[in-house]
Scaffold this motif. Structure first.
Motif, PDB file in Angstrom:
ATOM      1  N   LEU A 185       0.796  -1.223   0.000  1.00 42.04           N
ATOM      2  CA  LEU A 185       0.000   0.000   0.000  1.00 42.04           C
ATOM      3  C   LEU A 185       0.831   1.276   0.000  1.00 42.04           C
ATOM      4  O   LEU A 185       0.282   2.368  -0.150  1.00 42.04           O
ATOM      5  N   SER A 186       2.151   1.145   0.140  1.00 39.39           N
ATOM      6  CA  SER A 186       2.986   2.339   0.008  1.00 39.39           C
ATOM      7  C   SER A 186       3.106   2.756  -1.452  1.00 39.39           C
ATOM      8  O   SER A 186       3.531   3.872  -1.756  1.00 39.39           O
TER       9      SER A 186
ATOM     10  N   GLN B 188       1.202   3.703  -4.839  1.00 35.35           N
ATOM     11  CA  GLN B 188      -0.121   4.143  -5.289  1.00 35.35           C
ATOM     12  C   GLN B 188      -0.627   3.308  -6.463  1.00 35.35           C
ATOM     13  O   GLN B 188      -1.832   3.100  -6.606  1.00 35.35           O
TER      14      GLN B 188
ATOM     15  N   ALA C 147      -2.199   6.302   1.594  1.00 38.15           N
ATOM     16  CA  ALA C 147      -2.775   5.011   1.183  1.00 38.15           C
ATOM     17  C   ALA C 147      -4.248   4.892   1.586  1.00 38.15           C
ATOM     18  O   ALA C 147      -5.094   4.589   0.742  1.00 38.15           O
TER      19      ALA C 147
ATOM     20  N   LEU D  39       2.259   5.611   3.471  1.00 34.47           N
ATOM     21  CA  LEU D  39       1.545   4.423   3.939  1.00 34.47           C
ATOM     22  C   LEU D  39       0.470   4.773   4.962  1.00 34.47           C
ATOM     23  O   LEU D  39      -0.662   4.274   4.891  1.00 34.47           O
TER      24      LEU D  39
ATOM     25  N   VAL E 114      -2.233   0.383  -4.815  1.00 30.69           N
ATOM     26  CA  VAL E 114      -3.513   0.761  -4.212  1.00 30.69           C
ATOM     27  C   VAL E 114      -4.597   0.824  -5.282  1.00 30.69           C
ATOM     28  O   VAL E 114      -5.704   0.310  -5.101  1.00 30.69           O
TER      29      VAL E 114
END
Length: 299
Positions: free
Chosen positions: A63-64, A66, A114, A110, A69
């Motif tokens: 999730l760090s 993008q 996120a 994060l 994500v």
């Protein structure tokens, strides 16, 4: 929670794992989001065995990033037309400054960006549920946080605790602003302090002071199961039906820091977060938001 779909980020260890296990035991379909695919699949199997709930799914995303994500949000919405509960649990502490693939400070990326990006990308699926809930895990450290727009990424001067506190205040500001923007939609947004919990917090880069104090502090820490109680409460309890824009600790609404109620600050943070995540950018042909490029910063 029978028939309800829940996504929990950072759910392969600590508070996230305890939250996933509890909600699975209550009958929810649980999307377990982890960074490592093998570990995520192993944890999912353990939860299925422990709870007897076979509707527990592994989802892998760092999730760090993008890009990760966006991919997670796109693939999840393709698989599930509605999401009842999103638990933004993933987060961490780093004593020294690290940068992400997007050229951003890892802590801010994060811990705040996120959940900001993932939540916004999943809003349509949350609105499609009868009464969607967004639950974000902050920390008591939010009380010491300040949003330094002049050095948001800690490029000029970095402190692990200052960066962490800033990101946790950002969680609260984001939640309050989100709740205001979702007014009338039926989707609620709340934020919480889980307590001081025995987890692998700071394990990757804890710093000398943290390592020296941790054995002593650990003696008064609570278990992950105890730390997950407020997350589970906000995700499942009928007591919080319709409750939104509140900060919780020990399953009870309480006051967050004075700064967290600054609406102008929250609005500015939202605008900056949109810029840093490229949410306002045009959609690409494959349905993913075009990547605005690395090394984005706000002065």
């Amino acid at each position: 929670m029978n028939g309800k779909t829940v996504m929990i980020t950072g759910a392969t260890a600590g508070i996230g794992l305890a939250t996933a296990r509890d909600l699975a035991r209550r009958g929810a379909r649980v999307a377990v989001v982890g960074r490592d695919e093998a570990k995520t699949r192993r944890v999912v199997q353990e939860i299925r065995t422990a709870t007897g709930n076979t509707s527990v799914e592994p989802w892998t995303a760092d999730l760090s990033s993008q890009t990760a994500v966006r991919r997670l949000a796109q693939e999840f919405t393709q698989a599930h037309p509605a999401l009842d509960v999103l638990v933004n649990n993933a987060g961490g502490y780093w004593a020294t400054r690290h940068t992400t693939a997007d050229g951003l400070d890892h802590t801010f990326a994060l811990n705040h960006l996120a959940p900001f990006l993932l939540t916004n990308l999943l809003l349509d699926t949350l609105k499609a549920a009868p009464a969607g809930r967004i639950v974000t895990v902050s920390s008591g450290a939010q009380a010491n946080g300040r949003i330094n727009f002049d050095d948001l990424m800690g490029e000029r001067a970095y402190s692990g605790m200052r960066a962490y506190s800033q990101s946790k205040l950002a969680n609260v500001l984001f939640t309050y602003e989100l709740a205001r923007r979702l007014d009338g939609t039926g989707v609620t947004a709340n934020v919480l302090h889980p307590g001081v919990v025995r987890t692998d917090f700071g394990k990757e880069d804890s710093g000398r002071v943290f390592r020296a104090l941790y054995p002593l502090v650990r003696l008064v820490m609570t278990s992950p199961d105890k730390g997950a109680e407020t997350s589970v409460h906000l995700a499942s309890s009928t007591e919080v039906d319709g409750v939104t824009g509140r900060y919780f600790a020990k399953r009870q609404p309480t006051k967050s820091s004075k700064l967290s109620y600054d609406r102008a600050l929250a609005a500015r943070l939202w605008e900056v977060s949109e810029e840093l995540t490229g949410l306002a950018a045009p959609q690409s042909t494959d349905g993913l938001v075009d990547d605005p490029g690395p090394n984005r910063s706000v002065r």
